[in-house]
Design an enzyme around this catalytic site. Structure first.
Site, PDB file in Angstrom:
ATOM      1  CG  HIS A 115      -1.940  30.331  73.070  1.00  0.00           C
ATOM      2  ND1 HIS A 115      -2.109  29.396  72.078  1.00  0.00           N
ATOM      3  CD2 HIS A 115      -0.608  30.484  73.208  1.00  0.00           C
ATOM      4  CE1 HIS A 115      -0.928  29.000  71.651  1.00  0.00           C
ATOM      5  NE2 HIS A 115       0.006  29.650  72.308  1.00  0.00           N
TER       6      HIS A 115
ATOM      7  NE  ARG B 125      -1.012  27.780  65.970  1.00  0.00           N
ATOM      8  CZ  ARG B 125      -1.066  29.067  66.292  1.00  0.00           C
ATOM      9  NH1 ARG B 125      -1.263  29.969  65.358  1.00  0.00           N
ATOM     10  NH2 ARG B 125      -0.931  29.461  67.539  1.00  0.00           N
TER      11      ARG B 125
HETATM   12  O1  MEZ Z   1       5.189  33.268  74.544  1.00  0.00           O
HETATM   13  C1  MEZ Z   1       4.313  32.425  74.722  1.00  0.00           C
HETATM   14  O2  MEZ Z   1       3.210  32.717  75.154  1.00  0.00           O
HETATM   15  C2  MEZ Z   1       4.580  31.020  74.313  1.00  0.00           C
HETATM   16  C3  MEZ Z   1       5.965  30.679  74.024  1.00  0.00           C
HETATM   17  C4  MEZ Z   1       3.560  30.174  74.210  1.00  0.00           C
HETATM   18  C5  MEZ Z   1       3.539  28.976  73.367  1.00  0.00           C
HETATM   19  O3  MEZ Z   1       2.693  28.888  72.494  1.00  0.00           O
HETATM   20  O4  MEZ Z   1       4.357  28.086  73.552  1.00  0.00           O
END
Ligand code: MEZ
Length: 540
Positions: free
Chosen positions: A325, A345
């Protein structure tokens, strides 16, 4: 503002924050261009962790022999069982059910509800407690094309492109087509989605979406969904065996899945559960900390389902692809690696380097965004040093410049609280972020009805691979746990009506061990891992 914060920030951080503040007005108005397909390819190949060839091992045994997976996963897939076949008495099971569900997250709970609806005797076993799962940690939302300007076909195109055209079409087709009903199902069960005064669902963009289709419960969407599913399971009286891990699947003499050996995590007692069908819903692997990355995952995310399935012959798909992420918290150290939702974002915050420059479009897909941040911090030398490594600014005050005062408290209160605990007011100060290990794109290969290649063994949720291809879009994971969790519950319970279980056996343990020995694997490691090991070693 910046002057007041000297107690927690370094000189370098304070200097850089001044540049970010000075550029904020212009940066808020600035619309960065999207990268071309060619630029993205080069960026990924050079900076994305999935492309670092020396971080992967080639499997020597099992259904994916010859394919590469991360070193840490290879070690677990090719490790020894925690038990020997003679450790348990398979002739007098402690539990006897139609559908055994291994895992107490969103997929397991959804499967249990549907299996119960179908009249099956259903039981959940979970090594921690029901709800201790990545579902609970999901923040930004869940996708579904249920607005007039959108359609499942457009949703499909977004997800297929975002996943590098590698998703298994039959799975993605099911995901997007059943999404609107998944939202309705959750809403009817009591999930408190964000709505306008007239009851219309509020929807936003995520990285790679061409329509606003992210439904959310503020920035704790997963916790709200998990709360609702857990209540439903418990209210129905579906048995949930907490603190009990599955350590080995049991087959019958016809080679069908027929239960599991369970380990009571407190007493260490081994128990036997016989079942007509078994659903693996064990979740992800972030706690394996591939390539040394921190993780946004819950404590139990140790790839157990991949190990259990692989040892009885189930095939994996895309086990070499992970999601980092882009915005894990890089500072302060107490929340290092914790998720900073992509919704930040979506609401208007941009990524800014140490010189106060916006260096990418904030809603590129996750793999591209993560690689872009890594390039900015490494090759370009534009990161800010922290006690744990390096990070870049996510300029959260831009949100209120764009959406008006109060937007942060209203739309992302959990983010505000998480940083507020450490004296950081995200309405006024930017935050430091860096990629964090978030999701396994790969996992068990299934049919649209959630069947693995092993008869009577089903899988749903993050343990599954192929739904999203080689990169997942935000909000399609909360969706897949619901769509495929429900389908697994329906399919496995329906199948259980016609299953005749043969004699139970654990013969596969020795067979797999013999294959490993023949391949020259002599490691004494055992799996599944069950829990991460954070104890300090002597000399650390
Ligand atoms: O789907 C995801 O991983 C999610 C919703 C994560 C996020 O950034 O909130």
């Amino acid at each position: 503002m910046v002057e007041k914060r000297t107690a927690i920030y370094t000189e370098e951080m304070l200097d850089s924050m001044k540049k970010v503040e000075a550029a904020r007005e212009a940066n808020t108005a600035f619309e960065p261009r999207r990268m071309t397909a060619e630029e993205k390819e080069t960026l990924l190949a050079t900076y994305h962790p999935d492309y670092k060839q020396d971080e992967f091992s080639v499997l020597s045994v099992g259904a994916n022999k010859g394919e590469k997976v991360p070193h840490e996963l290879a070690a677990l897939l090719q490790a020894k069982s925690r038990i020997a076949a003679g450790d348990v008495d398979l002739t007098s099971p402690d539990y006897d059910v139609d559908v055994l569900i291994i895992g107490g997250g969103g997929a397991g709970a959804s499967a249990a509800i549907e299996a119960d609806n179908n009249g099956a005797k259903t039981m959940i076993v979970t090594k921690l407690r029901i709800g201790d799962a990545n579902t609970m940690m999901a923040e930004g939302g869940i996708q579904a094309a249920d607005k007039p300007n959108d359609s499942p076909a457009i949703h499909y195109l977004d997800a297929f492109g975002g996943g590098h055209f590698a998703a298994k079409p039959s799975l993605l087709y099911r995901l997007v087509n059943e999404a609107p009903d998944a939202i309705k199902w959750l809403n009817d069960l009591g999930v408190e989605f964000d709505k306008t005064e007239d009851g219309t669902m509020v929807t936003t963009h995520g990285g790679g979406t061409s329509r606003k289709r992210m439904h959310a419960a503020k920035d704790y969407s997963g916790a709200e969904i998990m709360r609702t599913l857990r209540d439903e399971v418990l209210n129905r009286g579906i048995p949930v065996i907490d603190f009990t891990a599955a350590v080995e699947l049991i087959l019958d003499d016809k080679g069908q899945a027929a239960g599991a050996v369970l380990l009571n995590m407190e007493t260490k007692e081994l128990l036997v559960a016989r079942a007509k069908t078994v659903i693996l819903a064990t979740g992800g692997a972030g706690r394996l900390h591939y390539q040394g990355f921190p993780t946004s995952n819950h404590y139990g995310a140790t790839a157990d389902g991949l190990v259990l399935g692989y040892r009885v012959g189930a095939k994996l798909m895309y086990a070499d692809t992970l999601q980092y992420h882009p915005t894990g918290a890089a500072f302060p150290e107490q929340i290092f690696g914790a998720l900073v939702t992509e919704k930040v974002r979506s609401l208007g915050a941009k990524l800014v380097n140490k010189n106060g420059e916006v260096f990418m479009h904030p809603l590129e897909t996750r793999d591209v965004s993560a690689a872009s941040i890594i390039r900015e911090c490494t090759a370009r030398g534009n990161g800010i040093e922290t006690s744990d490594g390096i990070g870049l600014w996510l300029d959260t005050p831009m949100i209120e410049k764009k959406g008006g005062e109060g937007t942060i408290e209203k739309r992302i209160p959990a983010m505000m609280r998480m940083f507020g605990k450490y004296g950081i007011d995200i309405r006024k100060e930017p935050i430091l972020v860096y990629p964090t290990l978030h999701y396994q794109n790969g996992g068990l290969d299934i049919t649209p009805d959630c069947m693995t290649g092993v008869e009577n063994l089903y899988a749903a949720g993050e343990v599954v691979g192929g739904i999203h291809g080689r990169n997942r879009l935000m909000g399609n994971s909360l969706l897949d746990i619901i769509v495929f969790g429900r389908n697994a519950g329906k399919s496995a319970s329906e199948k259980s009506k016609s299953v005749t279980t043969g004699t139970l056996t654990l013969a596969h343990i020795e067979k797999f061990a013999a294959e490993c020995a023949a391949a020259g694997i002599e490691d004494d490691a055992v799996s599944p891992k069950l829990l991460p090991d954070y104890t300090r070693k002597v000399n650390d």
